[in-house]
Write a protein that holds these residues in place. Structure first.
Motif, PDB file in Angstrom:
ATOM      1  N   ILE A 372       0.840  -1.205   0.000  1.00  0.00           N
ATOM      2  CA  ILE A 372       0.000   0.000   0.000  1.00  0.00           C
ATOM      3  C   ILE A 372       0.874   1.253   0.000  1.00  0.00           C
ATOM      4  O   ILE A 372       0.558   2.249  -0.668  1.00  0.00           O
ATOM      5  N   ILE A 373       1.993   1.214   0.727  1.00  0.00           N
ATOM      6  CA  ILE A 373       2.922   2.350   0.737  1.00  0.00           C
ATOM      7  C   ILE A 373       3.449   2.605  -0.673  1.00  0.00           C
ATOM      8  O   ILE A 373       3.475   3.746  -1.154  1.00  0.00           O
ATOM      9  N   LEU A 374       3.850   1.535  -1.375  1.00  0.00           N
ATOM     10  CA  LEU A 374       4.392   1.669  -2.734  1.00  0.00           C
ATOM     11  C   LEU A 374       3.338   2.170  -3.715  1.00  0.00           C
ATOM     12  O   LEU A 374       3.608   3.029  -4.558  1.00  0.00           O
ATOM     13  N   ILE A 375       2.116   1.638  -3.611  1.00  0.00           N
ATOM     14  CA  ILE A 375       1.030   2.056  -4.514  1.00  0.00           C
ATOM     15  C   ILE A 375       0.655   3.511  -4.243  1.00  0.00           C
ATOM     16  O   ILE A 375       0.431   4.290  -5.185  1.00  0.00           O
ATOM     17  N   SER A 376       0.601   3.892  -2.974  1.00  0.00           N
ATOM     18  CA  SER A 376       0.310   5.290  -2.622  1.00  0.00           C
ATOM     19  C   SER A 376       1.366   6.219  -3.216  1.00  0.00           C
ATOM     20  O   SER A 376       1.047   7.317  -3.710  1.00  0.00           O
ATOM     21  N   HIS A 377       2.606   5.777  -3.187  1.00  0.00           N
ATOM     22  CA  HIS A 377       3.698   6.596  -3.717  1.00  0.00           C
ATOM     23  C   HIS A 377       3.578   6.758  -5.230  1.00  0.00           C
ATOM     24  O   HIS A 377       3.834   7.849  -5.774  1.00  0.00           O
ATOM     25  N   ILE A 378       3.183   5.690  -5.920  1.00  0.00           N
ATOM     26  CA  ILE A 378       2.970   5.773  -7.371  1.00  0.00           C
ATOM     27  C   ILE A 378       1.874   6.790  -7.675  1.00  0.00           C
ATOM     28  O   ILE A 378       2.012   7.646  -8.556  1.00  0.00           O
ATOM     29  N   ARG A 379       0.772   6.706  -6.923  1.00  0.00           N
ATOM     30  CA  ARG A 379      -0.353   7.626  -7.120  1.00  0.00           C
ATOM     31  C   ARG A 379       0.060   9.076  -6.785  1.00  0.00           C
ATOM     32  O   ARG A 379      -0.344  10.010  -7.463  1.00  0.00           O
ATOM     33  N   TYR A 380       0.865   9.245  -5.761  1.00  0.00           N
ATOM     34  CA  TYR A 380       1.353  10.567  -5.353  1.00  0.00           C
ATOM     35  C   TYR A 380       2.162  11.213  -6.472  1.00  0.00           C
ATOM     36  O   TYR A 380       1.988  12.397  -6.794  1.00  0.00           O
ATOM     37  N   THR A 381       3.068  10.439  -7.087  1.00  0.00           N
ATOM     38  CA  THR A 381       3.912  10.998  -8.152  1.00  0.00           C
ATOM     39  C   THR A 381       3.096  11.376  -9.386  1.00  0.00           C
ATOM     40  O   THR A 381       3.456  12.307 -10.107  1.00  0.00           O
ATOM     41  N   LYS A 382       1.977  10.662  -9.610  1.00  0.00           N
ATOM     42  CA  LYS A 382       1.148  10.939 -10.789  1.00  0.00           C
ATOM     43  C   LYS A 382       0.169  12.086 -10.555  1.00  0.00           C
ATOM     44  O   LYS A 382      -0.083  12.887 -11.460  1.00  0.00           O
ATOM     45  N   THR A 383      -0.393  12.165  -9.336  1.00  0.00           N
ATOM     46  CA  THR A 383      -1.451  13.151  -9.082  1.00  0.00           C
ATOM     47  C   THR A 383      -0.941  14.437  -8.445  1.00  0.00           C
ATOM     48  O   THR A 383      -1.633  15.452  -8.485  1.00  0.00           O
ATOM     49  N   ARG A 384       0.235  14.389  -7.818  1.00  0.00           N
ATOM     50  CA  ARG A 384       0.778  15.591  -7.174  1.00  0.00           C
ATOM     51  C   ARG A 384       2.205  15.880  -7.647  1.00  0.00           C
ATOM     52  O   ARG A 384       3.152  15.905  -6.858  1.00  0.00           O
ATOM     53  N   PRO A 385       2.378  16.132  -8.950  1.00  0.00           N
ATOM     54  CA  PRO A 385       3.731  16.457  -9.439  1.00  0.00           C
ATOM     55  C   PRO A 385       4.284  17.725  -8.803  1.00  0.00           C
ATOM     56  O   PRO A 385       5.507  17.906  -8.725  1.00  0.00           O
ATOM     57  N   ASP A 386       3.387  18.610  -8.325  1.00  0.00           N
ATOM     58  CA  ASP A 386       3.835  19.830  -7.656  1.00  0.00           C
ATOM     59  C   ASP A 386       4.580  19.514  -6.363  1.00  0.00           C
ATOM     60  O   ASP A 386       5.623  20.107  -6.065  1.00  0.00           O
ATOM     61  N   LEU A 387       4.042  18.563  -5.582  1.00  0.00           N
ATOM     62  CA  LEU A 387       4.715  18.164  -4.341  1.00  0.00           C
ATOM     63  C   LEU A 387       5.993  17.383  -4.634  1.00  0.00           C
ATOM     64  O   LEU A 387       7.007  17.541  -3.946  1.00  0.00           O
ATOM     65  N   ARG A 388       5.923  16.555  -5.635  1.00  0.00           N
ATOM     66  CA  ARG A 388       7.096  15.767  -6.030  1.00  0.00           C
ATOM     67  C   ARG A 388       8.250  16.689  -6.440  1.00  0.00           C
ATOM     68  O   ARG A 388       9.412  16.441  -6.108  1.00  0.00           O
ATOM     69  N   ALA A 389       7.915  17.766  -7.154  1.00  0.00           N
ATOM     70  CA  ALA A 389       8.939  18.678  -7.665  1.00  0.00           C
ATOM     71  C   ALA A 389       9.700  19.384  -6.543  1.00  0.00           C
ATOM     72  O   ALA A 389      10.901  19.646  -6.669  1.00  0.00           O
ATOM     73  N   VAL A 390       8.998  19.690  -5.446  1.00  0.00           N
ATOM     74  CA  VAL A 390       9.658  20.429  -4.354  1.00  0.00           C
ATOM     75  C   VAL A 390      10.130  19.503  -3.225  1.00  0.00           C
ATOM     76  O   VAL A 390      10.625  19.974  -2.207  1.00  0.00           O
TER      77      VAL A 390
END
Length: 446
Positions: A372-390
């Motif tokens: 679930i941690i890994l899947i959440s991280h995949i979804r995070y990178t796809k839906t929140r590129p703004d957070l990923r960038a910073v």
């Protein structure tokens, strides 16, 4: 009414040692003998593969936790990036994981105490549980201190084993099983003496050895400086895996050929006994006793914090979100302790096979949590590129490595289905998830 908040009383040294305690599971002391018998010297590769995989899980966990200062555990980002059902199921599953693990560890405390005292094992088991409850009720800082010293005992023991082993290796020390030598790794049937099947069957036992590695994520809400302490603890995991797991197993197999090790006992005890330390059994018995108490302590901490989080998210009774005057979720802590104590008393009359069933179910459920941690991280990178960038703590090789590790976890579950010792546990576990889905739908439709 404002939600009560946990105190950030865990300092850097607490987080570092909690992370070490998490990466040195009781499986290393108690389960490595059986794992070695299954895989032979190739067990080194098993620890390396699972250890590296869990490092990437932890990097994903670290990035997610630091992306939002309001996260107190992984259930919250699971709800946000996968769906509310994922947070509900994962939260209760994590609670269940540690309840099962804590039951096994508290029983183990009773067994180890019998080495010195001829008393029924349930007495020291429950006594240990009561002591841990009382200490955990006081302050989170005290929990940090307990884990600091428990983990320190584990670390000193393993480092002593490695140092002594290396000295014996250099001088070519002779034991009653032969000469201490690197050649013991391949001189007794090769690196894969039981074939690929033995190596694959050992993976589940190794997974259980790493149970608790994600504890550093559960401490996030009570860490004084999460942006500094969490990355520091996570980044040191590879070094700890190489030193504490690979180093210890390497030394054990050099000192004593794998064919001479007893699956039912701790290889640590056997090695210290072989090299002529007369009090070896007593010393290691004390170490595994503190290791089991440490795991039980971690179990009470994590289950109480998970109930606190579930309650704050309206996924558990409101009383579990109540904090005492020391900012400890006392109702959640007491409830978890009662459940563990019932299990400890019942387990007194359950055959040995039940212990394997309990720990296997625990390992399966932890695989769910890590996935679930890994899947959440995949979804995070796809839906929140703004957070990923910073992000200041980006997980490497995302999302490619996430899929690779998820594939490995699925493969291990398939292997468990074909292994007689783990098949029953694997087939029983879906009932837990079916129950949670029913409870989730009931709660949602209220």
């Amino acid at each position: 009414m404002a939600k009560e908040e946990l105190k950030r009383d865990l300092k850097n040294r607490h987080v570092q040692l909690i992370a070490i305690g998490g990466t040195i599971g009781t499986g290393l002391f108690l389960g490595s003998g059986r794992a070695i018998q299954l895989a032979g010297p190739s067990i080194i590769f098993s620890y390396l593969i699972i250890g590296i995989s869990l490092f990437f899980v932890m990097r994903a966990l670290g990035e997610l936790l630091l992306s939002n200062a309001g996260y107190t555990s992984f259930t919250e980002f699971a709800s946000e990036y996968i769906g509310p059902w994922a947070g509900f199921v994962t939260g209760w599953t994590y609670w269940f994981c540690w309840i099962m693990t804590a039951m096994a560890d508290i029983i183990a405390v009773g067994v180890y105490m019998q080495y010195w005292f001829d008393i029924p094992q349930w007495i020291p088991a429950l006594a240990c549980l009561v002591i841990l409850l009382c200490l955990n009720l006081l302050t989170v800082k005290l929990f940090g201190e307990l884990e600091f010293w428990f983990s320190l005992i584990k670390v000193v023991t393993i480092i002593a084993l490695i140092v002594i082993g290396v000295v014996l290796l250099v001088i070519g020390f002779k034991t009653n099983t032969g000469t201490v030598s690197v050649t013991n790794l391949w001189s007794h049937g090769g690196m894969f003496p039981n074939g690929v099947s033995g190596f694959l069957l050992s993976l589940q036992l190794v997974v259980f050895s790493f149970v608790g590695v994600e504890l550093v994520g559960v401490t996030a809400a009570e860490t004084a400086n999460p942006k500094k302490n969490i990355p520091s603890a996570i980044n040191k995991i590879p070094v700890r895996i190489l030193l504490f797991y690979i180093g210890a197993i390497f030394v054990i197999l050099c000192v004593n050929p794998w064919t001479q090790l007893n699956a039912a006992s701790s290889p640590f005890v056997e090695v210290f006994a072989l090299i002529g330390i007369p009090v070896a059994a007593g010393i290691i018995n004390f170490v595994v006793l503190t290791s089991a108490a440490s795991a039980g302590n971690s179990g009470l901490f994590s289950t109480s914090r998970m109930l606190f989080t579930l309650s704050n998210n309206n996924e558990a009774p409101a009383k579990f979100a109540k904090l005492n005057k020391h900012a400890v979720p006392s109702n959640a802590l007491i409830t978890s302790t009662v459940v563990v104590s019932i299990g400890a008393l019942l387990s007194k009359v359950i055959p040995e096979q039940a212990f394997t069933v309990v720990t296997t179910i625990s390992a399966i459920c932890f695989i769910w949590v890590w996935s679930i941690i890994l899947i959440s991280h995949i979804r995070y990178t796809k839906t929140r590129p703004d957070l990923r960038a910073v992000s200041t703590f980006k997980a490497p090789f995302t999302p490619f490595i996430n899929y690779i590790v998820l594939g490995l976890f699925l493969f291990i579950l398939i292997v468990m289905l074909f292994a007689e010792a783990t098949r029953l546990s694997l087939l029983m576990t879906p009932f837990w998830f079916i129950l949670l889905v029913i409870l989730y739908n009931y709660q949602k439709n209220k």
